[in-house]
Design a protein around this motif. Structure first.
Motif, PDB file in Angstrom:
ATOM      1  N   LEU A 164      36.367  54.866  34.315  1.00 27.27           N
ATOM      2  CA  LEU A 164      36.377  53.923  35.447  1.00 27.27           C
ATOM      3  C   LEU A 164      34.960  53.500  35.819  1.00 27.27           C
ATOM      4  CD1 LEU A 164      39.126  55.466  37.761  1.00 27.27           C
ATOM      5  CD2 LEU A 164      39.301  53.461  36.277  1.00 27.27           C
ATOM      6  N   ALA A 165      34.031  54.451  35.816  1.00 27.35           N
ATOM      7  CA  ALA A 165      32.637  54.134  36.137  1.00 27.35           C
ATOM      8  C   ALA A 165      32.053  53.170  35.101  1.00 27.35           C
ATOM      9  CB  ALA A 165      31.808  55.419  36.209  1.00 27.35           C
ATOM     10  N   LEU A 166      32.359  53.378  33.828  1.00 24.16           N
ATOM     11  CA  LEU A 166      31.890  52.489  32.767  1.00 24.16           C
ATOM     12  C   LEU A 166      32.406  51.067  32.953  1.00 24.16           C
ATOM     13  CD1 LEU A 166      32.183  54.423  29.397  1.00 24.16           C
ATOM     14  CD2 LEU A 166      30.234  53.108  30.179  1.00 24.16           C
ATOM     15  N   ILE A 167      33.682  50.954  33.265  1.00 29.37           N
ATOM     16  CA  ILE A 167      34.284  49.631  33.462  1.00 29.37           C
ATOM     17  C   ILE A 167      33.627  48.925  34.639  1.00 29.37           C
ATOM     18  CG2 ILE A 167      36.409  48.443  34.160  1.00 29.37           C
ATOM     19  CD1 ILE A 167      37.906  50.599  32.453  1.00 29.37           C
ATOM     20  N   GLU A 168      33.474  49.651  35.735  1.00 30.91           N
ATOM     21  CA  GLU A 168      32.857  49.054  36.921  1.00 30.91           C
ATOM     22  C   GLU A 168      31.409  48.643  36.649  1.00 30.91           C
ATOM     23  OE1 GLU A 168      31.768  50.339  41.473  1.00 30.91           O
ATOM     24  OE2 GLU A 168      33.562  51.219  40.553  1.00 30.91           O
ATOM     25  N   ALA A 169      30.650  49.506  35.980  1.00 31.24           N
ATOM     26  CA  ALA A 169      29.250  49.200  35.681  1.00 31.24           C
ATOM     27  C   ALA A 169      29.132  48.001  34.743  1.00 31.24           C
ATOM     28  CB  ALA A 169      28.565  50.422  35.063  1.00 31.24           C
ATOM     29  N   SER A 170      29.964  47.938  33.721  1.00 29.81           N
ATOM     30  CA  SER A 170      29.846  46.815  32.782  1.00 29.81           C
ATOM     31  C   SER A 170      30.297  45.516  33.436  1.00 29.81           C
ATOM     32  CB  SER A 170      30.598  47.094  31.478  1.00 29.81           C
ATOM     33  OG  SER A 170      31.961  46.891  31.588  1.00 29.81           O
ATOM     34  N   ARG A 171      31.304  45.578  34.307  1.00 25.53           N
ATOM     35  CA  ARG A 171      31.724  44.371  35.043  1.00 25.53           C
ATOM     36  C   ARG A 171      30.582  43.903  35.945  1.00 25.53           C
ATOM     37  NH1 ARG A 171      36.545  45.855  37.386  1.00 25.53           N
ATOM     38  NH2 ARG A 171      37.752  44.751  35.828  1.00 25.53           N
ATOM     39  N   ARG A 172      29.962  44.818  36.655  1.00 25.28           N
ATOM     40  CA  ARG A 172      28.852  44.496  37.559  1.00 25.28           C
ATOM     41  C   ARG A 172      27.694  43.863  36.785  1.00 25.28           C
ATOM     42  NH1 ARG A 172      26.327  49.715  38.568  1.00 25.28           N
ATOM     43  NH2 ARG A 172      25.400  49.187  36.566  1.00 25.28           N
ATOM     44  N   ASP A 173      27.277  44.513  35.692  1.00 28.29           N
ATOM     45  CA  ASP A 173      26.126  44.020  34.938  1.00 28.29           C
ATOM     46  C   ASP A 173      26.430  42.701  34.231  1.00 28.29           C
ATOM     47  OD1 ASP A 173      24.847  46.218  35.923  1.00 28.29           O
ATOM     48  OD2 ASP A 173      24.731  47.289  34.013  1.00 28.29           O
ATOM     49  N   LEU A 174      27.661  42.496  33.815  1.00 28.75           N
ATOM     50  CA  LEU A 174      28.043  41.229  33.206  1.00 28.75           C
ATOM     51  C   LEU A 174      27.971  40.108  34.235  1.00 28.75           C
ATOM     52  CD1 LEU A 174      29.115  39.587  30.822  1.00 28.75           C
ATOM     53  CD2 LEU A 174      31.431  40.271  31.488  1.00 28.75           C
ATOM     54  N   GLN A 175      28.484  40.344  35.417  1.00 25.12           N
ATOM     55  CA  GLN A 175      28.462  39.318  36.462  1.00 25.12           C
ATOM     56  C   GLN A 175      27.036  39.002  36.903  1.00 25.12           C
ATOM     57  OE1 GLN A 175      31.188  41.044  39.301  1.00 25.12           O
ATOM     58  NE2 GLN A 175      32.952  40.097  38.337  1.00 25.12           N
TER      59      GLN A 175
END
Length: 182
Positions: free
Chosen positions: A106-117
Motif C-alpha cells: 500500500l505504501a508503494l502504491i501511494e508513493a508511486s501515485r504521489r511521485d507520478l502526479q
C-alpha cells in the motif's frame, strides 16, 4: 489456444500431489497452451483461483508446464505463488510478486501515485489503476499502472530511502521507468 479440460485436470491432479494447499482453490482460473521451442514441445501457463488469504493478500498457485510431442502428460517444474491485493479505490486486483507485506504494498502504491502526479503537469490523462508490484533487479520495486481493465500504460520504479520504513509512503522515492532502464 485454450487448454482442454482433461489436460487441466491432469495438471491439477499432478500438482495436488506436490502442493496439498491447492485443494483449497476453486480450480483453474486461466490456462492457455502455445507451441514451444523447439517445435516438438508445447508450453502452458496455468493460474488457479486463490487458495488462501493472509492480511488482505490472496494467494494462488501459478504453474508453468511443458511437454514434448507425442507425450500427452504435462510436467510442471516451475510453480510459484501469485498474490492479489484488493484496493478500495479500484476494481482491478493488484498482482503482487515477491515477498512484500500488505502495508508495504500500500505504501508503494501511494508513493508511486504521489511521485507520478508530481512529475506530470497534466495529471488528467494519467493511469489510475495499479496493476502489478514486482521486485526490480537492482533492488526496490516496479509498480505498473494502467487501465481499470488491467492493461499497462506506464511503469514506476520505487526505492526505499536509506533507513526508511517500508510501510511509510514518505520513505519511498519513485520515478517513471523508461525503456532503456529495463
Amino acid at each position: 489456444m485454450p487448454l482442454p479440460e482433461d489436460e487441466r485436470l491432469q495438471i491439477t491432479l499432478s500438482l495436488l500431489d506436490r502442493y496439498p494447499l491447492l485443494a483449497s482453490s476453486a480450480g483453474v482460473k486461466a490456462a492457455d497452451a502455445s507451441p514451444g521451442c523447439p517445435a516438438t514441445t508445447e508450453v502452458t501457463g496455468v493460474i488457479f483461483y486463490p487458495h488462501s488469504e493472509h492480511h488482505g493478500i490472496k494467494e494462488a498457485f501459478e504453474a508453468l508446464c511443458g511437454r514434448e510431442y507425442p507425450n500427452k502428460t504435462w510436467t510442471c517444474d516451475h510453480v510459484t505463488i501469485r498474490r492479489y491485493l484488493q484496493l478500495a479505490s479500484q476494481d482491478f486486483e493488484v498482482r503482487v510478486k515477491g515477498e512484500i507485506t500488505w502495508e508495504a504494498a500500500l505504501a508503494l502504491i501511494e508513493a508511486s501515485r504521489r511521485d507520478l502526479q508530481q512529475t506530470v503537469t497534466d495529471a488528467s490523462g494519467l493511469p489510475d489503476t495499479a496493476i502489478i508490484i514486482m521486485p526490480h533487479k537492482d533492488g526496490g520495486y516496479r509498480i505498473v499502472w494502467g487501465t481499470p481493465e488491467g492493461y499497462s500504460k506506464l511503469t514506476m520504479l520505487a526505492q526505499l530511502t536509506e533507513g526508511g520504513d517500508s510501510t511509510r509512503p514518505d520513505d519511498w522515492r519513485a520515478s517513471i521507468e523508461f525503456p532503456e532502464q529495463k
